[in-house]
Design a protein around this motif. Sequence first.
Motif, PDB file in Angstrom:
ATOM      1  N   ALA A  26       0.843  -1.191   0.000  1.00  0.00           N
ATOM      2  CA  ALA A  26       0.000   0.000   0.000  1.00  0.00           C
ATOM      3  C   ALA A  26       0.875   1.236   0.000  1.00  0.00           C
ATOM      4  O   ALA A  26       1.999   1.217   0.488  1.00  0.00           O
ATOM      5  CB  ALA A  26      -0.897   0.002   1.232  1.00  0.00           C
ATOM      6  N   GLN A  27       0.343   2.299  -0.568  1.00  0.00           N
ATOM      7  CA  GLN A  27       1.016   3.587  -0.490  1.00  0.00           C
ATOM      8  C   GLN A  27       0.296   4.386   0.573  1.00  0.00           C
ATOM      9  O   GLN A  27      -0.925   4.488   0.578  1.00  0.00           O
ATOM     10  CB  GLN A  27       0.987   4.299  -1.831  1.00  0.00           C
ATOM     11  CG  GLN A  27       1.865   3.606  -2.840  1.00  0.00           C
ATOM     12  CD  GLN A  27       2.240   4.497  -3.996  1.00  0.00           C
ATOM     13  OE1 GLN A  27       1.561   5.457  -4.292  1.00  0.00           O
ATOM     14  NE2 GLN A  27       3.325   4.155  -4.646  1.00  0.00           N
ATOM     15  N   GLN A  28       1.084   4.913   1.487  1.00  0.00           N
ATOM     16  CA  GLN A  28       0.508   5.674   2.596  1.00  0.00           C
ATOM     17  C   GLN A  28       1.195   7.023   2.654  1.00  0.00           C
ATOM     18  O   GLN A  28       2.345   7.113   2.989  1.00  0.00           O
ATOM     19  CB  GLN A  28       0.647   4.897   3.904  1.00  0.00           C
ATOM     20  CG  GLN A  28       2.021   4.318   4.199  1.00  0.00           C
ATOM     21  CD  GLN A  28       2.912   5.296   4.932  1.00  0.00           C
ATOM     22  OE1 GLN A  28       2.441   6.114   5.712  1.00  0.00           O
ATOM     23  NE2 GLN A  28       4.192   5.230   4.676  1.00  0.00           N
ATOM     24  N   SER A  29       0.471   8.017   2.254  1.00  0.00           N
ATOM     25  CA  SER A  29       1.050   9.357   2.314  1.00  0.00           C
ATOM     26  C   SER A  29       0.134  10.228   3.157  1.00  0.00           C
ATOM     27  O   SER A  29      -1.063  10.306   2.917  1.00  0.00           O
ATOM     28  CB  SER A  29       1.208   9.953   0.918  1.00  0.00           C
ATOM     29  OG  SER A  29      -0.030   9.978   0.256  1.00  0.00           O
ATOM     30  N   GLY A  30       0.714  10.825   4.182  1.00  0.00           N
ATOM     31  CA  GLY A  30      -0.049  11.733   5.027  1.00  0.00           C
ATOM     32  C   GLY A  30      -0.745  11.078   6.199  1.00  0.00           C
ATOM     33  O   GLY A  30      -1.509  11.741   6.895  1.00  0.00           O
ATOM     34  N   LEU A  31      -0.524   9.791   6.434  1.00  0.00           N
ATOM     35  CA  LEU A  31      -1.135   9.156   7.600  1.00  0.00           C
ATOM     36  C   LEU A  31      -0.477   9.703   8.865  1.00  0.00           C
ATOM     37  O   LEU A  31       0.747   9.799   8.941  1.00  0.00           O
ATOM     38  CB  LEU A  31      -0.953   7.637   7.564  1.00  0.00           C
ATOM     39  CG  LEU A  31      -1.847   6.833   6.628  1.00  0.00           C
ATOM     40  CD1 LEU A  31      -1.461   5.368   6.651  1.00  0.00           C
ATOM     41  CD2 LEU A  31      -3.298   6.983   6.995  1.00  0.00           C
ATOM     42  N   THR A  32      -1.281  10.043   9.826  1.00  0.00           N
ATOM     43  CA  THR A  32      -0.742  10.533  11.094  1.00  0.00           C
ATOM     44  C   THR A  32      -0.271   9.350  11.928  1.00  0.00           C
ATOM     45  O   THR A  32      -0.606   8.190  11.641  1.00  0.00           O
ATOM     46  CB  THR A  32      -1.809  11.305  11.888  1.00  0.00           C
ATOM     47  OG1 THR A  32      -2.852  10.394  12.251  1.00  0.00           O
ATOM     48  CG2 THR A  32      -2.379  12.461  11.082  1.00  0.00           C
ATOM     49  N   VAL A  33       0.490   9.643  12.962  1.00  0.00           N
ATOM     50  CA  VAL A  33       0.974   8.594  13.864  1.00  0.00           C
ATOM     51  C   VAL A  33      -0.212   7.870  14.502  1.00  0.00           C
ATOM     52  O   VAL A  33      -0.213   6.643  14.625  1.00  0.00           O
ATOM     53  CB  VAL A  33       1.899   9.196  14.945  1.00  0.00           C
ATOM     54  CG1 VAL A  33       2.260   8.167  15.991  1.00  0.00           C
ATOM     55  CG2 VAL A  33       3.145   9.776  14.307  1.00  0.00           C
ATOM     56  N   ALA A  34      -1.240   8.603  14.859  1.00  0.00           N
ATOM     57  CA  ALA A  34      -2.429   8.005  15.475  1.00  0.00           C
ATOM     58  C   ALA A  34      -3.126   7.055  14.497  1.00  0.00           C
ATOM     59  O   ALA A  34      -3.583   5.969  14.879  1.00  0.00           O
ATOM     60  CB  ALA A  34      -3.393   9.091  15.933  1.00  0.00           C
ATOM     61  N   ARG A  40      -2.262  -0.441  12.821  1.00  0.00           N
ATOM     62  CA  ARG A  40      -1.457  -1.541  13.374  1.00  0.00           C
ATOM     63  C   ARG A  40      -2.246  -2.332  14.415  1.00  0.00           C
ATOM     64  O   ARG A  40      -2.158  -3.555  14.476  1.00  0.00           O
ATOM     65  CB  ARG A  40      -0.170  -0.995  13.980  1.00  0.00           C
ATOM     66  CG  ARG A  40       0.854  -0.643  12.942  1.00  0.00           C
ATOM     67  CD  ARG A  40       2.200  -0.331  13.571  1.00  0.00           C
ATOM     68  NE  ARG A  40       3.187  -0.144  12.522  1.00  0.00           N
ATOM     69  CZ  ARG A  40       3.967   0.908  12.410  1.00  0.00           C
ATOM     70  NH1 ARG A  40       3.913   1.874  13.301  1.00  0.00           N
ATOM     71  NH2 ARG A  40       4.828   0.998  11.425  1.00  0.00           N
ATOM     72  N   ALA A  41      -3.013  -1.645  15.240  1.00  0.00           N
ATOM     73  CA  ALA A  41      -3.830  -2.331  16.252  1.00  0.00           C
ATOM     74  C   ALA A  41      -4.887  -3.213  15.595  1.00  0.00           C
ATOM     75  O   ALA A  41      -5.107  -4.358  16.012  1.00  0.00           O
ATOM     76  CB  ALA A  41      -4.486  -1.308  17.176  1.00  0.00           C
ATOM     77  N   GLN A  42      -5.517  -2.697  14.539  1.00  0.00           N
ATOM     78  CA  GLN A  42      -6.512  -3.494  13.814  1.00  0.00           C
ATOM     79  C   GLN A  42      -5.862  -4.720  13.184  1.00  0.00           C
ATOM     80  O   GLN A  42      -6.429  -5.819  13.197  1.00  0.00           O
ATOM     81  CB  GLN A  42      -7.179  -2.651  12.730  1.00  0.00           C
ATOM     82  CG  GLN A  42      -8.117  -1.587  13.246  1.00  0.00           C
ATOM     83  CD  GLN A  42      -8.698  -0.759  12.109  1.00  0.00           C
ATOM     84  OE1 GLN A  42      -8.914  -1.246  11.014  1.00  0.00           O
ATOM     85  NE2 GLN A  42      -8.954   0.517  12.387  1.00  0.00           N
ATOM     86  N   MET A  43      -4.676  -4.530  12.618  1.00  0.00           N
ATOM     87  CA  MET A  43      -3.948  -5.647  12.013  1.00  0.00           C
ATOM     88  C   MET A  43      -3.599  -6.694  13.080  1.00  0.00           C
ATOM     89  O   MET A  43      -3.786  -7.887  12.862  1.00  0.00           O
ATOM     90  CB  MET A  43      -2.663  -5.161  11.339  1.00  0.00           C
ATOM     91  CG  MET A  43      -2.875  -4.381  10.072  1.00  0.00           C
ATOM     92  SD  MET A  43      -3.287  -5.472   8.711  1.00  0.00           S
ATOM     93  CE  MET A  43      -3.389  -4.289   7.379  1.00  0.00           C
ATOM     94  N   ARG A  44      -3.093  -6.242  14.214  1.00  0.00           N
ATOM     95  CA  ARG A  44      -2.729  -7.171  15.294  1.00  0.00           C
ATOM     96  C   ARG A  44      -3.934  -7.981  15.745  1.00  0.00           C
ATOM     97  O   ARG A  44      -3.847  -9.188  15.967  1.00  0.00           O
ATOM     98  CB  ARG A  44      -2.166  -6.387  16.483  1.00  0.00           C
ATOM     99  CG  ARG A  44      -0.739  -6.682  16.804  1.00  0.00           C
ATOM    100  CD  ARG A  44      -0.243  -6.021  18.075  1.00  0.00           C
ATOM    101  NE  ARG A  44      -0.834  -4.755  18.462  1.00  0.00           N
ATOM    102  CZ  ARG A  44      -0.401  -3.562  18.064  1.00  0.00           C
ATOM    103  NH1 ARG A  44       0.626  -3.459  17.254  1.00  0.00           N
ATOM    104  NH2 ARG A  44      -0.990  -2.460  18.468  1.00  0.00           N
TER     105      ARG A  44
END
Length: 169
Positions: A26-34, A40-44
């Motif tokens: 995936a390309q992720q541009s502009g995603l905030t740390v939150a 990541r939590a959803q993936m886990r």
Amino acid sequence: MDRTKKEKLVAELQDTFANAGLVVIAQQSGLTVAEVSDLRAQMRDAGAGFKVTKNTLAQIALKGTKFEHLADQFTGPTAIAFSEDPVAAAKVAAGFAKKNEKLQIVAGGLGEQALDAAGVQALAQLPSLDELRGKLVGLLQAPAQKVASVTQAPAGQLARVFGAYGASN
């Protein structure tokens, strides 16, 4: 970044690719740390993982793996979602991308099979391995419940007959 850190990252990525059944790029541009932390939590929770990668290091790590065919997809600000389950990472990534335009699915790999963005979306529509197991258990239990109720029915009918006969006397 010094050479030892790069070698460590390449080794971690190779391990990730070796153990994954599915990789989504995936390309992720502009995603905030939150937002990244939420993803990541959803993936886990789904038994999957999400890593932001350096393209050149990811391309080096792909060499000799079943996902080597994905090397040319690593351009721009790239991240990978991965899981052993062939559906989990795709399901979470597609769901997150639907809600957040900053994450765009580029491609994926299901073993040696290359997937485009539409293929990853189609894979995300499939039920997960756990959902399929649940359906299978339900199907297997249904006939057993029917057999149990059929075998208990004559005894119940006999008891009702005796009860009615005893009440009339």
